[in-house]
Structure formats: C-alpha cells, structure tokens
Design a protein around this motif. Sequence first.
Motif, PDB file in Angstrom:
ATOM      1  N   ILE A  65       0.841  -1.203   0.000  1.00 19.16           N
ATOM      2  CA  ILE A  65       0.000   0.000   0.000  1.00 19.16           C
ATOM      3  C   ILE A  65       0.876   1.253   0.000  1.00 19.16           C
ATOM      4  CG2 ILE A  65      -1.752   1.269   1.339  1.00 19.16           C
ATOM      5  CD1 ILE A  65      -2.841  -1.485   2.205  1.00 19.16           C
ATOM      6  N   LYS A  66       0.599   2.158  -0.964  1.00 18.49           N
ATOM      7  CA  LYS A  66       1.430   3.371  -1.062  1.00 18.49           C
ATOM      8  C   LYS A  66       0.632   4.574  -0.575  1.00 18.49           C
ATOM      9  CE  LYS A  66       4.125   1.935  -5.040  1.00 18.49           C
ATOM     10  NZ  LYS A  66       3.574   1.593  -6.332  1.00 18.49           N
ATOM     11  N   ILE A  67       1.240   5.364   0.313  1.00  8.93           N
ATOM     12  CA  ILE A  67       0.578   6.573   0.822  1.00  8.93           C
ATOM     13  C   ILE A  67       1.350   7.778   0.302  1.00  8.93           C
ATOM     14  CG2 ILE A  67      -0.201   7.822   2.887  1.00  8.93           C
ATOM     15  CD1 ILE A  67       0.044   5.137   4.420  1.00  8.93           C
ATOM     16  N   LYS A  68       0.702   8.554  -0.569  1.00 11.87           N
ATOM     17  CA  LYS A  68       1.377   9.725  -1.143  1.00 11.87           C
ATOM     18  C   LYS A  68       0.883  10.974  -0.421  1.00 11.87           C
ATOM     19  CE  LYS A  68       1.496  12.021  -5.557  1.00 11.87           C
ATOM     20  NZ  LYS A  68       0.857  11.945  -6.853  1.00 11.87           N
ATOM     21  N   LYS A  69       1.824  11.716   0.143  1.00 11.39           N
ATOM     22  CA  LYS A  69       1.448  12.943   0.862  1.00 11.39           C
ATOM     23  C   LYS A  69       1.353  14.080  -0.153  1.00 11.39           C
ATOM     24  CE  LYS A  69       2.989  15.478   4.874  1.00 11.39           C
ATOM     25  NZ  LYS A  69       3.877  15.452   6.013  1.00 11.39           N
ATOM     26  N   ILE A  70       0.177  14.677  -0.268  1.00 12.61           N
ATOM     27  CA  ILE A  70       0.015  15.771  -1.225  1.00 12.61           C
ATOM     28  C   ILE A  70       0.248  17.112  -0.532  1.00 12.61           C
ATOM     29  CG2 ILE A  70      -1.689  16.923  -2.738  1.00 12.61           C
ATOM     30  CD1 ILE A  70      -2.768  14.100  -3.358  1.00 12.61           C
ATOM     31  N   SER A  71      -0.217  17.225   0.716  1.00 12.92           N
ATOM     32  CA  SER A  71       0.085  18.391   1.560  1.00 12.92           C
ATOM     33  C   SER A  71      -0.028  17.917   2.998  1.00 12.92           C
ATOM     34  CB  SER A  71      -0.909  19.527   1.283  1.00 12.92           C
ATOM     35  OG  SER A  71      -2.150  19.222   1.899  1.00 12.92           O
ATOM     36  N   GLN A  72       0.120  18.823   3.952  1.00 12.15           N
ATOM     37  CA  GLN A  72       0.000  18.425   5.371  1.00 12.15           C
ATOM     38  C   GLN A  72      -1.405  17.862   5.661  1.00 12.15           C
ATOM     39  OE1 GLN A  72       2.246  18.595   7.960  1.00 12.15           O
ATOM     40  NE2 GLN A  72       3.825  19.187   6.515  1.00 12.15           N
ATOM     41  N   SER A  73      -2.398  18.312   4.877  1.00 13.93           N
ATOM     42  CA  SER A  73      -3.788  17.889   5.123  1.00 13.93           C
ATOM     43  C   SER A  73      -4.235  16.749   4.217  1.00 13.93           C
ATOM     44  CB  SER A  73      -4.763  19.043   4.847  1.00 13.93           C
ATOM     45  OG  SER A  73      -4.523  20.107   5.681  1.00 13.93           O
ATOM     46  N   ALA A  99      -5.780  15.651  10.173  1.00 13.82           N
ATOM     47  CA  ALA A  99      -6.718  16.600  10.799  1.00 13.82           C
ATOM     48  C   ALA A  99      -6.161  17.118  12.121  1.00 13.82           C
ATOM     49  CB  ALA A  99      -8.074  15.929  11.025  1.00 13.82           C
ATOM     50  N   LYS A 100      -5.519  16.254  12.863  1.00 12.39           N
ATOM     51  CA  LYS A 100      -4.956  16.690  14.156  1.00 12.39           C
ATOM     52  C   LYS A 100      -3.863  17.731  13.953  1.00 12.39           C
ATOM     53  CE  LYS A 100      -6.131  13.351  17.541  1.00 12.39           C
ATOM     54  NZ  LYS A 100      -5.718  12.279  18.427  1.00 12.39           N
ATOM     55  N   LYS A 101      -3.118  17.559  12.842  1.00 14.20           N
ATOM     56  CA  LYS A 101      -2.019  18.485  12.547  1.00 14.20           C
ATOM     57  C   LYS A 101      -2.539  19.832  12.052  1.00 14.20           C
ATOM     58  CE  LYS A 101       1.066  15.645  10.584  1.00 14.20           C
ATOM     59  NZ  LYS A 101       1.573  15.132   9.339  1.00 14.20           N
ATOM     60  N   THR A 102      -3.503  19.796  11.137  1.00 19.40           N
ATOM     61  CA  THR A 102      -3.851  21.034  10.410  1.00 19.40           C
ATOM     62  C   THR A 102      -5.303  21.472  10.595  1.00 19.40           C
ATOM     63  OG1 THR A 102      -4.648  19.890   8.432  1.00 19.40           O
ATOM     64  CG2 THR A 102      -2.274  20.277   8.549  1.00 19.40           C
ATOM     65  N   GLY A 103      -6.109  20.646  11.229  1.00 14.58           N
ATOM     66  CA  GLY A 103      -7.535  20.994  11.353  1.00 14.58           C
ATOM     67  C   GLY A 103      -8.392  20.207  10.375  1.00 14.58           C
ATOM     68  N   ILE A 104      -7.809  19.882   9.200  1.00 17.87           N
ATOM     69  CA  ILE A 104      -8.567  19.128   8.195  1.00 17.87           C
ATOM     70  C   ILE A 104      -7.722  17.988   7.629  1.00 17.87           C
ATOM     71  CG2 ILE A 104      -9.648  19.228   5.909  1.00 17.87           C
ATOM     72  CD1 ILE A 104     -10.400  22.052   6.376  1.00 17.87           C
ATOM     73  N   GLY A 105      -8.292  16.819   7.527  1.00 13.09           N
ATOM     74  CA  GLY A 105      -7.604  15.694   6.891  1.00 13.09           C
ATOM     75  C   GLY A 105      -8.461  15.165   5.759  1.00 13.09           C
ATOM     76  N   LEU A 106      -7.903  15.171   4.561  1.00  7.19           N
ATOM     77  CA  LEU A 106      -8.643  14.669   3.401  1.00  7.19           C
ATOM     78  C   LEU A 106      -7.823  13.542   2.785  1.00  7.19           C
ATOM     79  CD1 LEU A 106     -11.057  15.044   1.432  1.00  7.19           C
ATOM     80  CD2 LEU A 106      -9.621  16.633   0.155  1.00  7.19           C
ATOM     81  N   LEU A 130     -13.257  14.148  16.742  1.00  7.53           N
ATOM     82  CA  LEU A 130     -13.193  14.787  15.428  1.00  7.53           C
ATOM     83  C   LEU A 130     -14.514  14.556  14.698  1.00  7.53           C
ATOM     84  CD1 LEU A 130      -9.641  13.415  14.627  1.00  7.53           C
ATOM     85  CD2 LEU A 130     -10.188  15.856  14.824  1.00  7.53           C
ATOM     86  N   ILE A 131     -14.793  15.436  13.742  1.00  6.56           N
ATOM     87  CA  ILE A 131     -15.954  15.236  12.868  1.00  6.56           C
ATOM     88  C   ILE A 131     -15.449  14.480  11.644  1.00  6.56           C
ATOM     89  CG2 ILE A 131     -17.461  16.509  11.250  1.00  6.56           C
ATOM     90  CD1 ILE A 131     -17.945  18.501  13.483  1.00  6.56           C
ATOM     91  N   ALA A 132     -16.246  13.573  11.100  1.00  3.73           N
ATOM     92  CA  ALA A 132     -15.762  12.811   9.933  1.00  3.73           C
ATOM     93  C   ALA A 132     -16.877  12.560   8.934  1.00  3.73           C
ATOM     94  CB  ALA A 132     -15.171  11.482  10.399  1.00  3.73           C
ATOM     95  N   MET A 133     -16.487  12.527   7.668  1.00  3.87           N
ATOM     96  CA  MET A 133     -17.405  12.121   6.606  1.00  3.87           C
ATOM     97  C   MET A 133     -16.696  11.067   5.771  1.00  3.87           C
ATOM     98  SD  MET A 133     -19.325  15.436   5.141  1.00  3.87           S
ATOM     99  CE  MET A 133     -18.137  16.693   5.543  1.00  3.87           C
ATOM    100  N   LEU A 134     -17.453  10.094   5.303  1.00  7.41           N
ATOM    101  CA  LEU A 134     -16.835   9.030   4.503  1.00  7.41           C
ATOM    102  C   LEU A 134     -17.777   8.639   3.367  1.00  7.41           C
ATOM    103  CD1 LEU A 134     -14.856   6.758   3.865  1.00  7.41           C
ATOM    104  CD2 LEU A 134     -15.669   5.521   5.866  1.00  7.41           C
ATOM    105  N   PHE A 135     -17.185   8.500   2.196  1.00  9.87           N
ATOM    106  CA  PHE A 135     -17.948   8.113   1.010  1.00  9.87           C
ATOM    107  C   PHE A 135     -17.258   6.927   0.343  1.00  9.87           C
ATOM    108  CE2 PHE A 135     -18.101  12.699   1.624  1.00  9.87           C
ATOM    109  CZ  PHE A 135     -19.465  12.930   1.694  1.00  9.87           C
ATOM    110  N   THR A 136     -18.047   5.990  -0.153  1.00  7.98           N
ATOM    111  CA  THR A 136     -17.477   4.900  -0.950  1.00  7.98           C
ATOM    112  C   THR A 136     -18.460   4.538  -2.048  1.00  7.98           C
ATOM    113  OG1 THR A 136     -16.566   2.637  -0.944  1.00  7.98           O
ATOM    114  CG2 THR A 136     -18.457   3.000   0.460  1.00  7.98           C
ATOM    115  N   ASN A 137     -17.940   4.091  -3.197  1.00 10.11           N
ATOM    116  CA  ASN A 137     -18.887   3.588  -4.188  1.00 10.11           C
ATOM    117  C   ASN A 137     -18.956   2.068  -4.100  1.00 10.11           C
ATOM    118  OD1 ASN A 137     -16.480   3.089  -5.489  1.00 10.11           O
ATOM    119  ND2 ASN A 137     -16.868   4.458  -7.204  1.00 10.11           N
ATOM    120  N   ALA A 138     -19.871   1.498  -4.844  1.00  9.55           N
ATOM    121  CA  ALA A 138     -20.225   0.075  -4.715  1.00  9.55           C
ATOM    122  C   ALA A 138     -20.736  -0.395  -6.084  1.00  9.55           C
ATOM    123  CB  ALA A 138     -21.307  -0.062  -3.641  1.00  9.55           C
ATOM    124  N   PRO A 139     -20.893  -1.712  -6.279  1.00  7.75           N
ATOM    125  CA  PRO A 139     -21.318  -2.202  -7.601  1.00  7.75           C
ATOM    126  C   PRO A 139     -22.731  -1.759  -7.979  1.00  7.75           C
ATOM    127  CG  PRO A 139     -21.175  -3.997  -6.018  1.00  7.75           C
ATOM    128  CD  PRO A 139     -20.644  -2.792  -5.331  1.00  7.75           C
TER     129      PRO A 139
END
Length: 337
Positions: A65-73, A99-106, A130-139
Amino acid sequence: MKIKKLKQIIKKVFKEHGLSQNHANLCGDALINAELVGAPSHGLSRLKMYCDRIKHKIINPKPKIKIKKISQSISHIDANNSMGFVSASIGINVAIKNAKKTGIGLVAVKNSGHYGLSGYYVEQAVKKNLIAMLFTNAPPAIAPHGALKTLFGTNPICFGAPTDSKIPFILDTSVSMINRGKIRVAARDGKKIPEGVALDKYGKPTTNPQEALEGVQLPIAGFRGSGLAWMVDILSGVITGGNHAGRVKDPFTDFTGPQNIGHLFFVLKPNLFVGNSFHKRIKDNIKTVKKLPKIKGVKEILYPGQNKYNRYKNNIKNEIPISKNILEDLKQLNAFK
Ligand SMILES: NC(=O)c1ccc[n+]([C@@H]2O[C@H](COP(=O)([O-])OP(=O)(O)OC[C@H]3O[C@@H](n4cnc5c(N)ncnc54)[C@H](O)[C@@H]3O)[C@@H](O)[C@H]2O)c1
C-alpha cells in the motif's frame, strides 16, 4: 458462538488465506463488529466471498500500500487491491493524523475493495473528538433517474460528530431504500424483501430478493436519492482514481478482476470556528431536537447512531448466532480445523 472464539476463528481463516496477522486482525474485528451492531448483511455472510476473491487472486492478501502525501492535510492512497478493511483502516488513520495536525484531513483511496460499514471507520475519528465524513462507491444496484439500467451502487453516505456524551452522532446510510446486503441475505435464507424497495428486470415491483438482485433497487427519495448516489460516485470514484460509472465489479458474482473501489475520508476538528463552545452547542442542538413533542407511539426521538449503540451494548453480552448457511461457509473454509 462466543465472540472471542469466533474472532479467533475468523482471524485464523484470513491468515490461512495469506493475510498478515495485523491485516487478519483488522478484517476479523471489522466483520465481528458488523455482527455486534446488528448488520449481519455486512458480517460473516461475506467471509466466504472475500476468501473466494483472494483465491481468485483479485484481492491481494499481501498488498504493498502506497501513501502519497500531497500536503499536510491531503493524502492519496493506492491500496494495491487490498482487503477494503485494511485500506479503510489506513485511510481513516491517515485522515485523523492530518486533521490533528492542520484541522482538516482529506484522504482519497483507490484500488480498494468492499470495506463493510462506513460507520465503523467514522466512529474511530469521532472517538478522537473529530468530525468525519466518509464516502465509498459500490457495484451497480440503482438506476440513474430516467435510466432503464442499474449503474450506481447503494453508495453509502456517512457523517459522524462527537456529542459530548458516550453515544456519538453517526448517520450511516445507503442511498437505496434498503442496503444490497440485506437483499442477498434474504435471497440466501429464502425470505421475502419488503415492498417498495426494488423492481424486477421488467420494471415491475417485486418482493422476491433474487428478482430484485437481477432488477433494480430503488433509491431513497426518487431522483434526489439517485442524485446522491451520483454525487458519491464522483467523490469516491471519479476524483480518487477508483472505478466509477458502473465499473465497480459485484464482489459476489463478478470474478473477472479486482473491484478497484474508491473511498474518500474527510476529517475535521469540531472547534475550528467556534472554539471549545462546540461541546455546549452540540449538546444544545441535540437537546432541542429531543425535547420536541413526539408522534403517538414514539417513546424517544433518537439521533442517528443511538440505535446502533444500543444494539452493540446488548449484543456484546451475548453469543453471536450462526445460521445454517454461515456454518456451511465456515466448514467449507476449514474454519474448525
Ligand atoms: N461498503 C458498501 O459498499 C456499503 C454499501 C451500502 C451500505 N453499506 C453499509 O451498510 C450499513 C447499513 O446501511 P443502511 O442503509 O441499511 O442503514 P440503516 O437504514 O440501518 O440506517 C441508516 C441510518 O439511520 C439511522 N436510524 C435508523 N433508525 C433511526 C431512528 N429511529 N431514528 C433516527 N435515526 C435512525 C441509523 O443510525 C443510521 O445512521 C451502513 O453501515 C453502510 O455504511 C455499505
């Protein structure tokens, strides 16, 4: 069966299918949690399907699994066709950290699989205040409004917020009248589904689960529900790099390749705009709703998540019932050896 014993069995099955102990633990815990919160359609009834997909080499038991950091958030994860439980667990943890670092985690995830219940992951962020939202698609399960063919999944929308009490607010809902897992379980158990949730392949209302699976599931609230399904497809499929527009394969019936599902995790600190008064404000919000006069027969106005919490509290004290079909699956998976 006792919860502890069942957990051990499930984890052993996953390990024997090539998962590391850590990944087997993540998957086993998520499946057992589904049983405990009263969502068996997303629990043991799916174990054999996941294992079959691993055997067909379309779920990768040892993903890189590769995790690419685009910005702090913002981070982008390539799950390398891992079990959805594994990538979702990493996804929510990275989003919480950001989110803990910057206020928002995407965090966007691509090349993932079915991860079960969105609320399980959102709750992990809410427990950390923290507040969280999560979306996923499905078949494909729902037809776009005006179309003759299914294309969108039951694409759940999940939102969670701390309530300053031990029961979090977790709205976790598919955008179909009922989730597809319930229809599958009814089909396997030879039961009917409720009226008004599906049409057969000729467009006629049906209560036969098999006809519903071959036909069309109805969205919540007509074209509005189909619009929400489309929105989730864009958020979790189009922008993440995952499959979209009806290309997510059905995990039970289509073994021609990986699902490449996309997920989008959005986590934020609740005090960004109102400081610590958030806690007072959310309490006031819920109290105001709960104090409203009630319809005859309603004892208490519940907020989303309360019913699940109550089911979990009851179920954790008991054994998990194993149906004949699940027992058969477990035997076929050599779970008792
Ligand atoms: N991974 C996937 O592809 C996928 C697809 C669809 C659904 N799911 C999961 O399946 C699960 C079940 O979805 P569902 O659509 O059957 O949910 P549901 O209909 O059981 O519940 C939807 C929401 O309504 C709330 N609710 C229920 N009764 C209530 C009441 N009396 N008062 C106030 N709120 C109430 C629940 O707390 C929940 O948040 C979810 O966890 C979802 O994430 C997953």
